[in-house]
Design an enzyme around this catalytic site. Structure first.
Site, PDB file in Angstrom:
ATOM      1  N   HIS A 100      46.676  45.390  42.198  1.00 25.94           N
ATOM      2  CA  HIS A 100      46.857  43.972  41.562  1.00 25.94           C
ATOM      3  C   HIS A 100      47.942  44.001  40.394  1.00 25.94           C
ATOM      4  O   HIS A 100      47.537  43.569  39.401  1.00 25.94           O
ATOM      5  CB  HIS A 100      45.522  43.219  40.987  1.00 25.94           C
ATOM      6  CG  HIS A 100      44.489  43.423  42.290  1.00 25.94           C
ATOM      7  ND1 HIS A 100      44.465  42.530  43.125  1.00 25.94           N
ATOM      8  CD2 HIS A 100      43.386  43.974  42.399  1.00 25.94           C
ATOM      9  CE1 HIS A 100      43.406  42.589  43.994  1.00 25.94           C
ATOM     10  NE2 HIS A 100      42.742  43.584  43.330  1.00 25.94           N
ATOM     11  N   ASP A 274      41.140  38.704  39.559  1.00 27.02           N
ATOM     12  CA  ASP A 274      41.776  40.210  39.312  1.00 27.02           C
ATOM     13  C   ASP A 274      43.222  39.738  39.707  1.00 27.02           C
ATOM     14  O   ASP A 274      43.972  40.669  39.152  1.00 27.02           O
ATOM     15  CB  ASP A 274      41.392  41.347  40.016  1.00 27.02           C
ATOM     16  CG  ASP A 274      41.078  40.726  41.733  1.00 27.02           C
ATOM     17  OD1 ASP A 274      41.168  39.691  42.080  1.00 27.02           O
ATOM     18  OD2 ASP A 274      40.441  41.684  42.296  1.00 27.02           O
TER      19      ASP A 274
END
Length: 380
Positions: A100, A274
């Site tokens: 991420h 996230d």
């Protein structure tokens, strides 16, 4: 001569992260194939796996994470490396985990500076653009989002006192899910199973048609636009944000003004947190131990590692999904595995000091280099 591949598995350091990247049965398959696996002491203990189980699987137990970082050519993790681990990065070392990076600028720069091959599990692609490593965690997160929401609707937890399934003569609770992908579909499955009134919003008409067919018309489908978002959110007892754009920050779809109009005591969970999240009022990260905060009379949950609520199930699911890719790297070596596997190439975010993911490069205004130019052949 191909460099020997040594797989390293670490104890996760991210707050409240309880999963482990490889389970003992998967490590047994790797060691039986002749690969060396070194795993940090107690790496699997929070998922219910002892060091003894890993020893029986053929793994070598390392006394600490430093030993793993130093000896492993391929680091297999669940979540992205933490700041304390940056110092251990080695040139051409492979780190294979959820990254991420669109919300991790400092980590991105460290991976580039140290010339690490960063394979982001959420970017690995299968056929038809599916995300085979993200999928099992999204399945878990989608199902857990409703479990958590149903719990927090209880008045003892600060909720409105709505029983999600209702009872005869009393209408059920309303669940609104923005995003009809894997998270959304699994949230809908659990919500419908609990007897809730469920609506799913998406911009993909075909996806909405598929969901309608899958659930035999039991849920309501809506084309997602500012009007339908506002109108459906006002009805929601549980709102699930589940829109993810691979390699990019998640779009903000629910404004603070919309949240203010929601029913007091309702519950919002942002499963896309996230990647930055879909809900404007999610202005902080929450944890498994303290998953909820209140704003405008609405309960908010922004746990970035939701599957860690059920680490045993989640670890098995992740391990089984990642194993074929690990085996490919073991068989061919990392460099040749990237040549051979289009799926793995899609997962590479940084390689030898270059950003190889176009969306990531755009996010941080960095130069993008096609992976094909770095591994010596033209991708078909």
């Amino acid at each position: 001569m191909k460099m020997k591949t040594v797989f390293g598995v670490l104890k996760e350091l991210k707050t409240d992260e309880t999963r482990v990247a490889l389970t003992p049965d998967c490590i047994a398959m790797l060691t039986q194939e002749g690969y060396e696996v070194i795993i940090e002491h107690n790496a699997g203990i929070l998922s219910g796996f002892s060091d003894e189980q890993y020893i029986q699987s053929g793994a070598v137990i390392a006394k600490d994470n430093v030993e793993v970082w130093e000896k492993a050519t391929v680091i297999v993790k669940v979540k992205e490396p933490q700041k304390s681990e940056y110092q251990y990065f080695q040139e051409d070392q492979v780190i294979f985990s959820f990254m991420h990076l669109a919300v991790e600028e400092e980590l991105t720069k460290e991976l580039l500076n140290k010339k690490v091959c960063a394979i982001a599990a959420e970017s690995v692609e299968g056929k038809n653009g599916e995300l085979p490593l993200l999928r099992p965690m999204s399945e878990v997160a989608g199902r857990l989002s409703i479990q958590l929401g149903a719990n927090y609707l209880e008045t003892v937890n600060g909720g409105s006192g709505v029983l999600l399934g209702g009872v005869p003569g009393v209408q059920p609770g309303k669940v609104v899910i923005i995003g009809g992908g894997v998270v959304g579909a699994n949230a809908a499955k659990v919500a419908l199973g609990m007897g809730a009134d469920v609506s799913v919003l998406d911009i993909n008409s075909k996806r909405l048609a598929d969901l309608d067919l899958t659930f035999n018309g039991a849920l309501k489908t809506h084309y997602c636009n500012p009007y339908t978002i506002k109108e459906e959110c006002k009805k929601a007892d549980i709102l699930v944000g589940a829109v993810l754009l691979p390699g990019r920050k998640a779009p903000k779809l629910v404004s603070a003004d919309i949240v203010k109009e929601m029913k007091k005591g309702s519950f919002i969970i942002d499963v896309a947190i996230d990647q930055g999240g879909n809900i404007e009022t999610m202005d902080r990260i929450t944890t498994l131990k303290n998953p909820v905060f209140e704003k405008y009379g609405i309960l908010h949950s922004a746990v970035p590692n939701l599957p860690s609520l059920t680490p045993r199930t989640s670890s098995f699911a992740y391990s089984y999904a990642i194993l074929p890719y690990i085996q490919k790297i073991g068989e061919l070596g990392a460099f040749m595995a990237l040549k051979e596997s289009e799926s793995l190439r899609a997962g590479v975010n940084t390689f030898r000091g270059e950003v190889t993911n176009e969306n990531l490069a755009q996010t941080f205004d960095l130069e993008h280099t096609e992976i094909s130019l770095l591994i010596g052949f033209k991708v078909a």
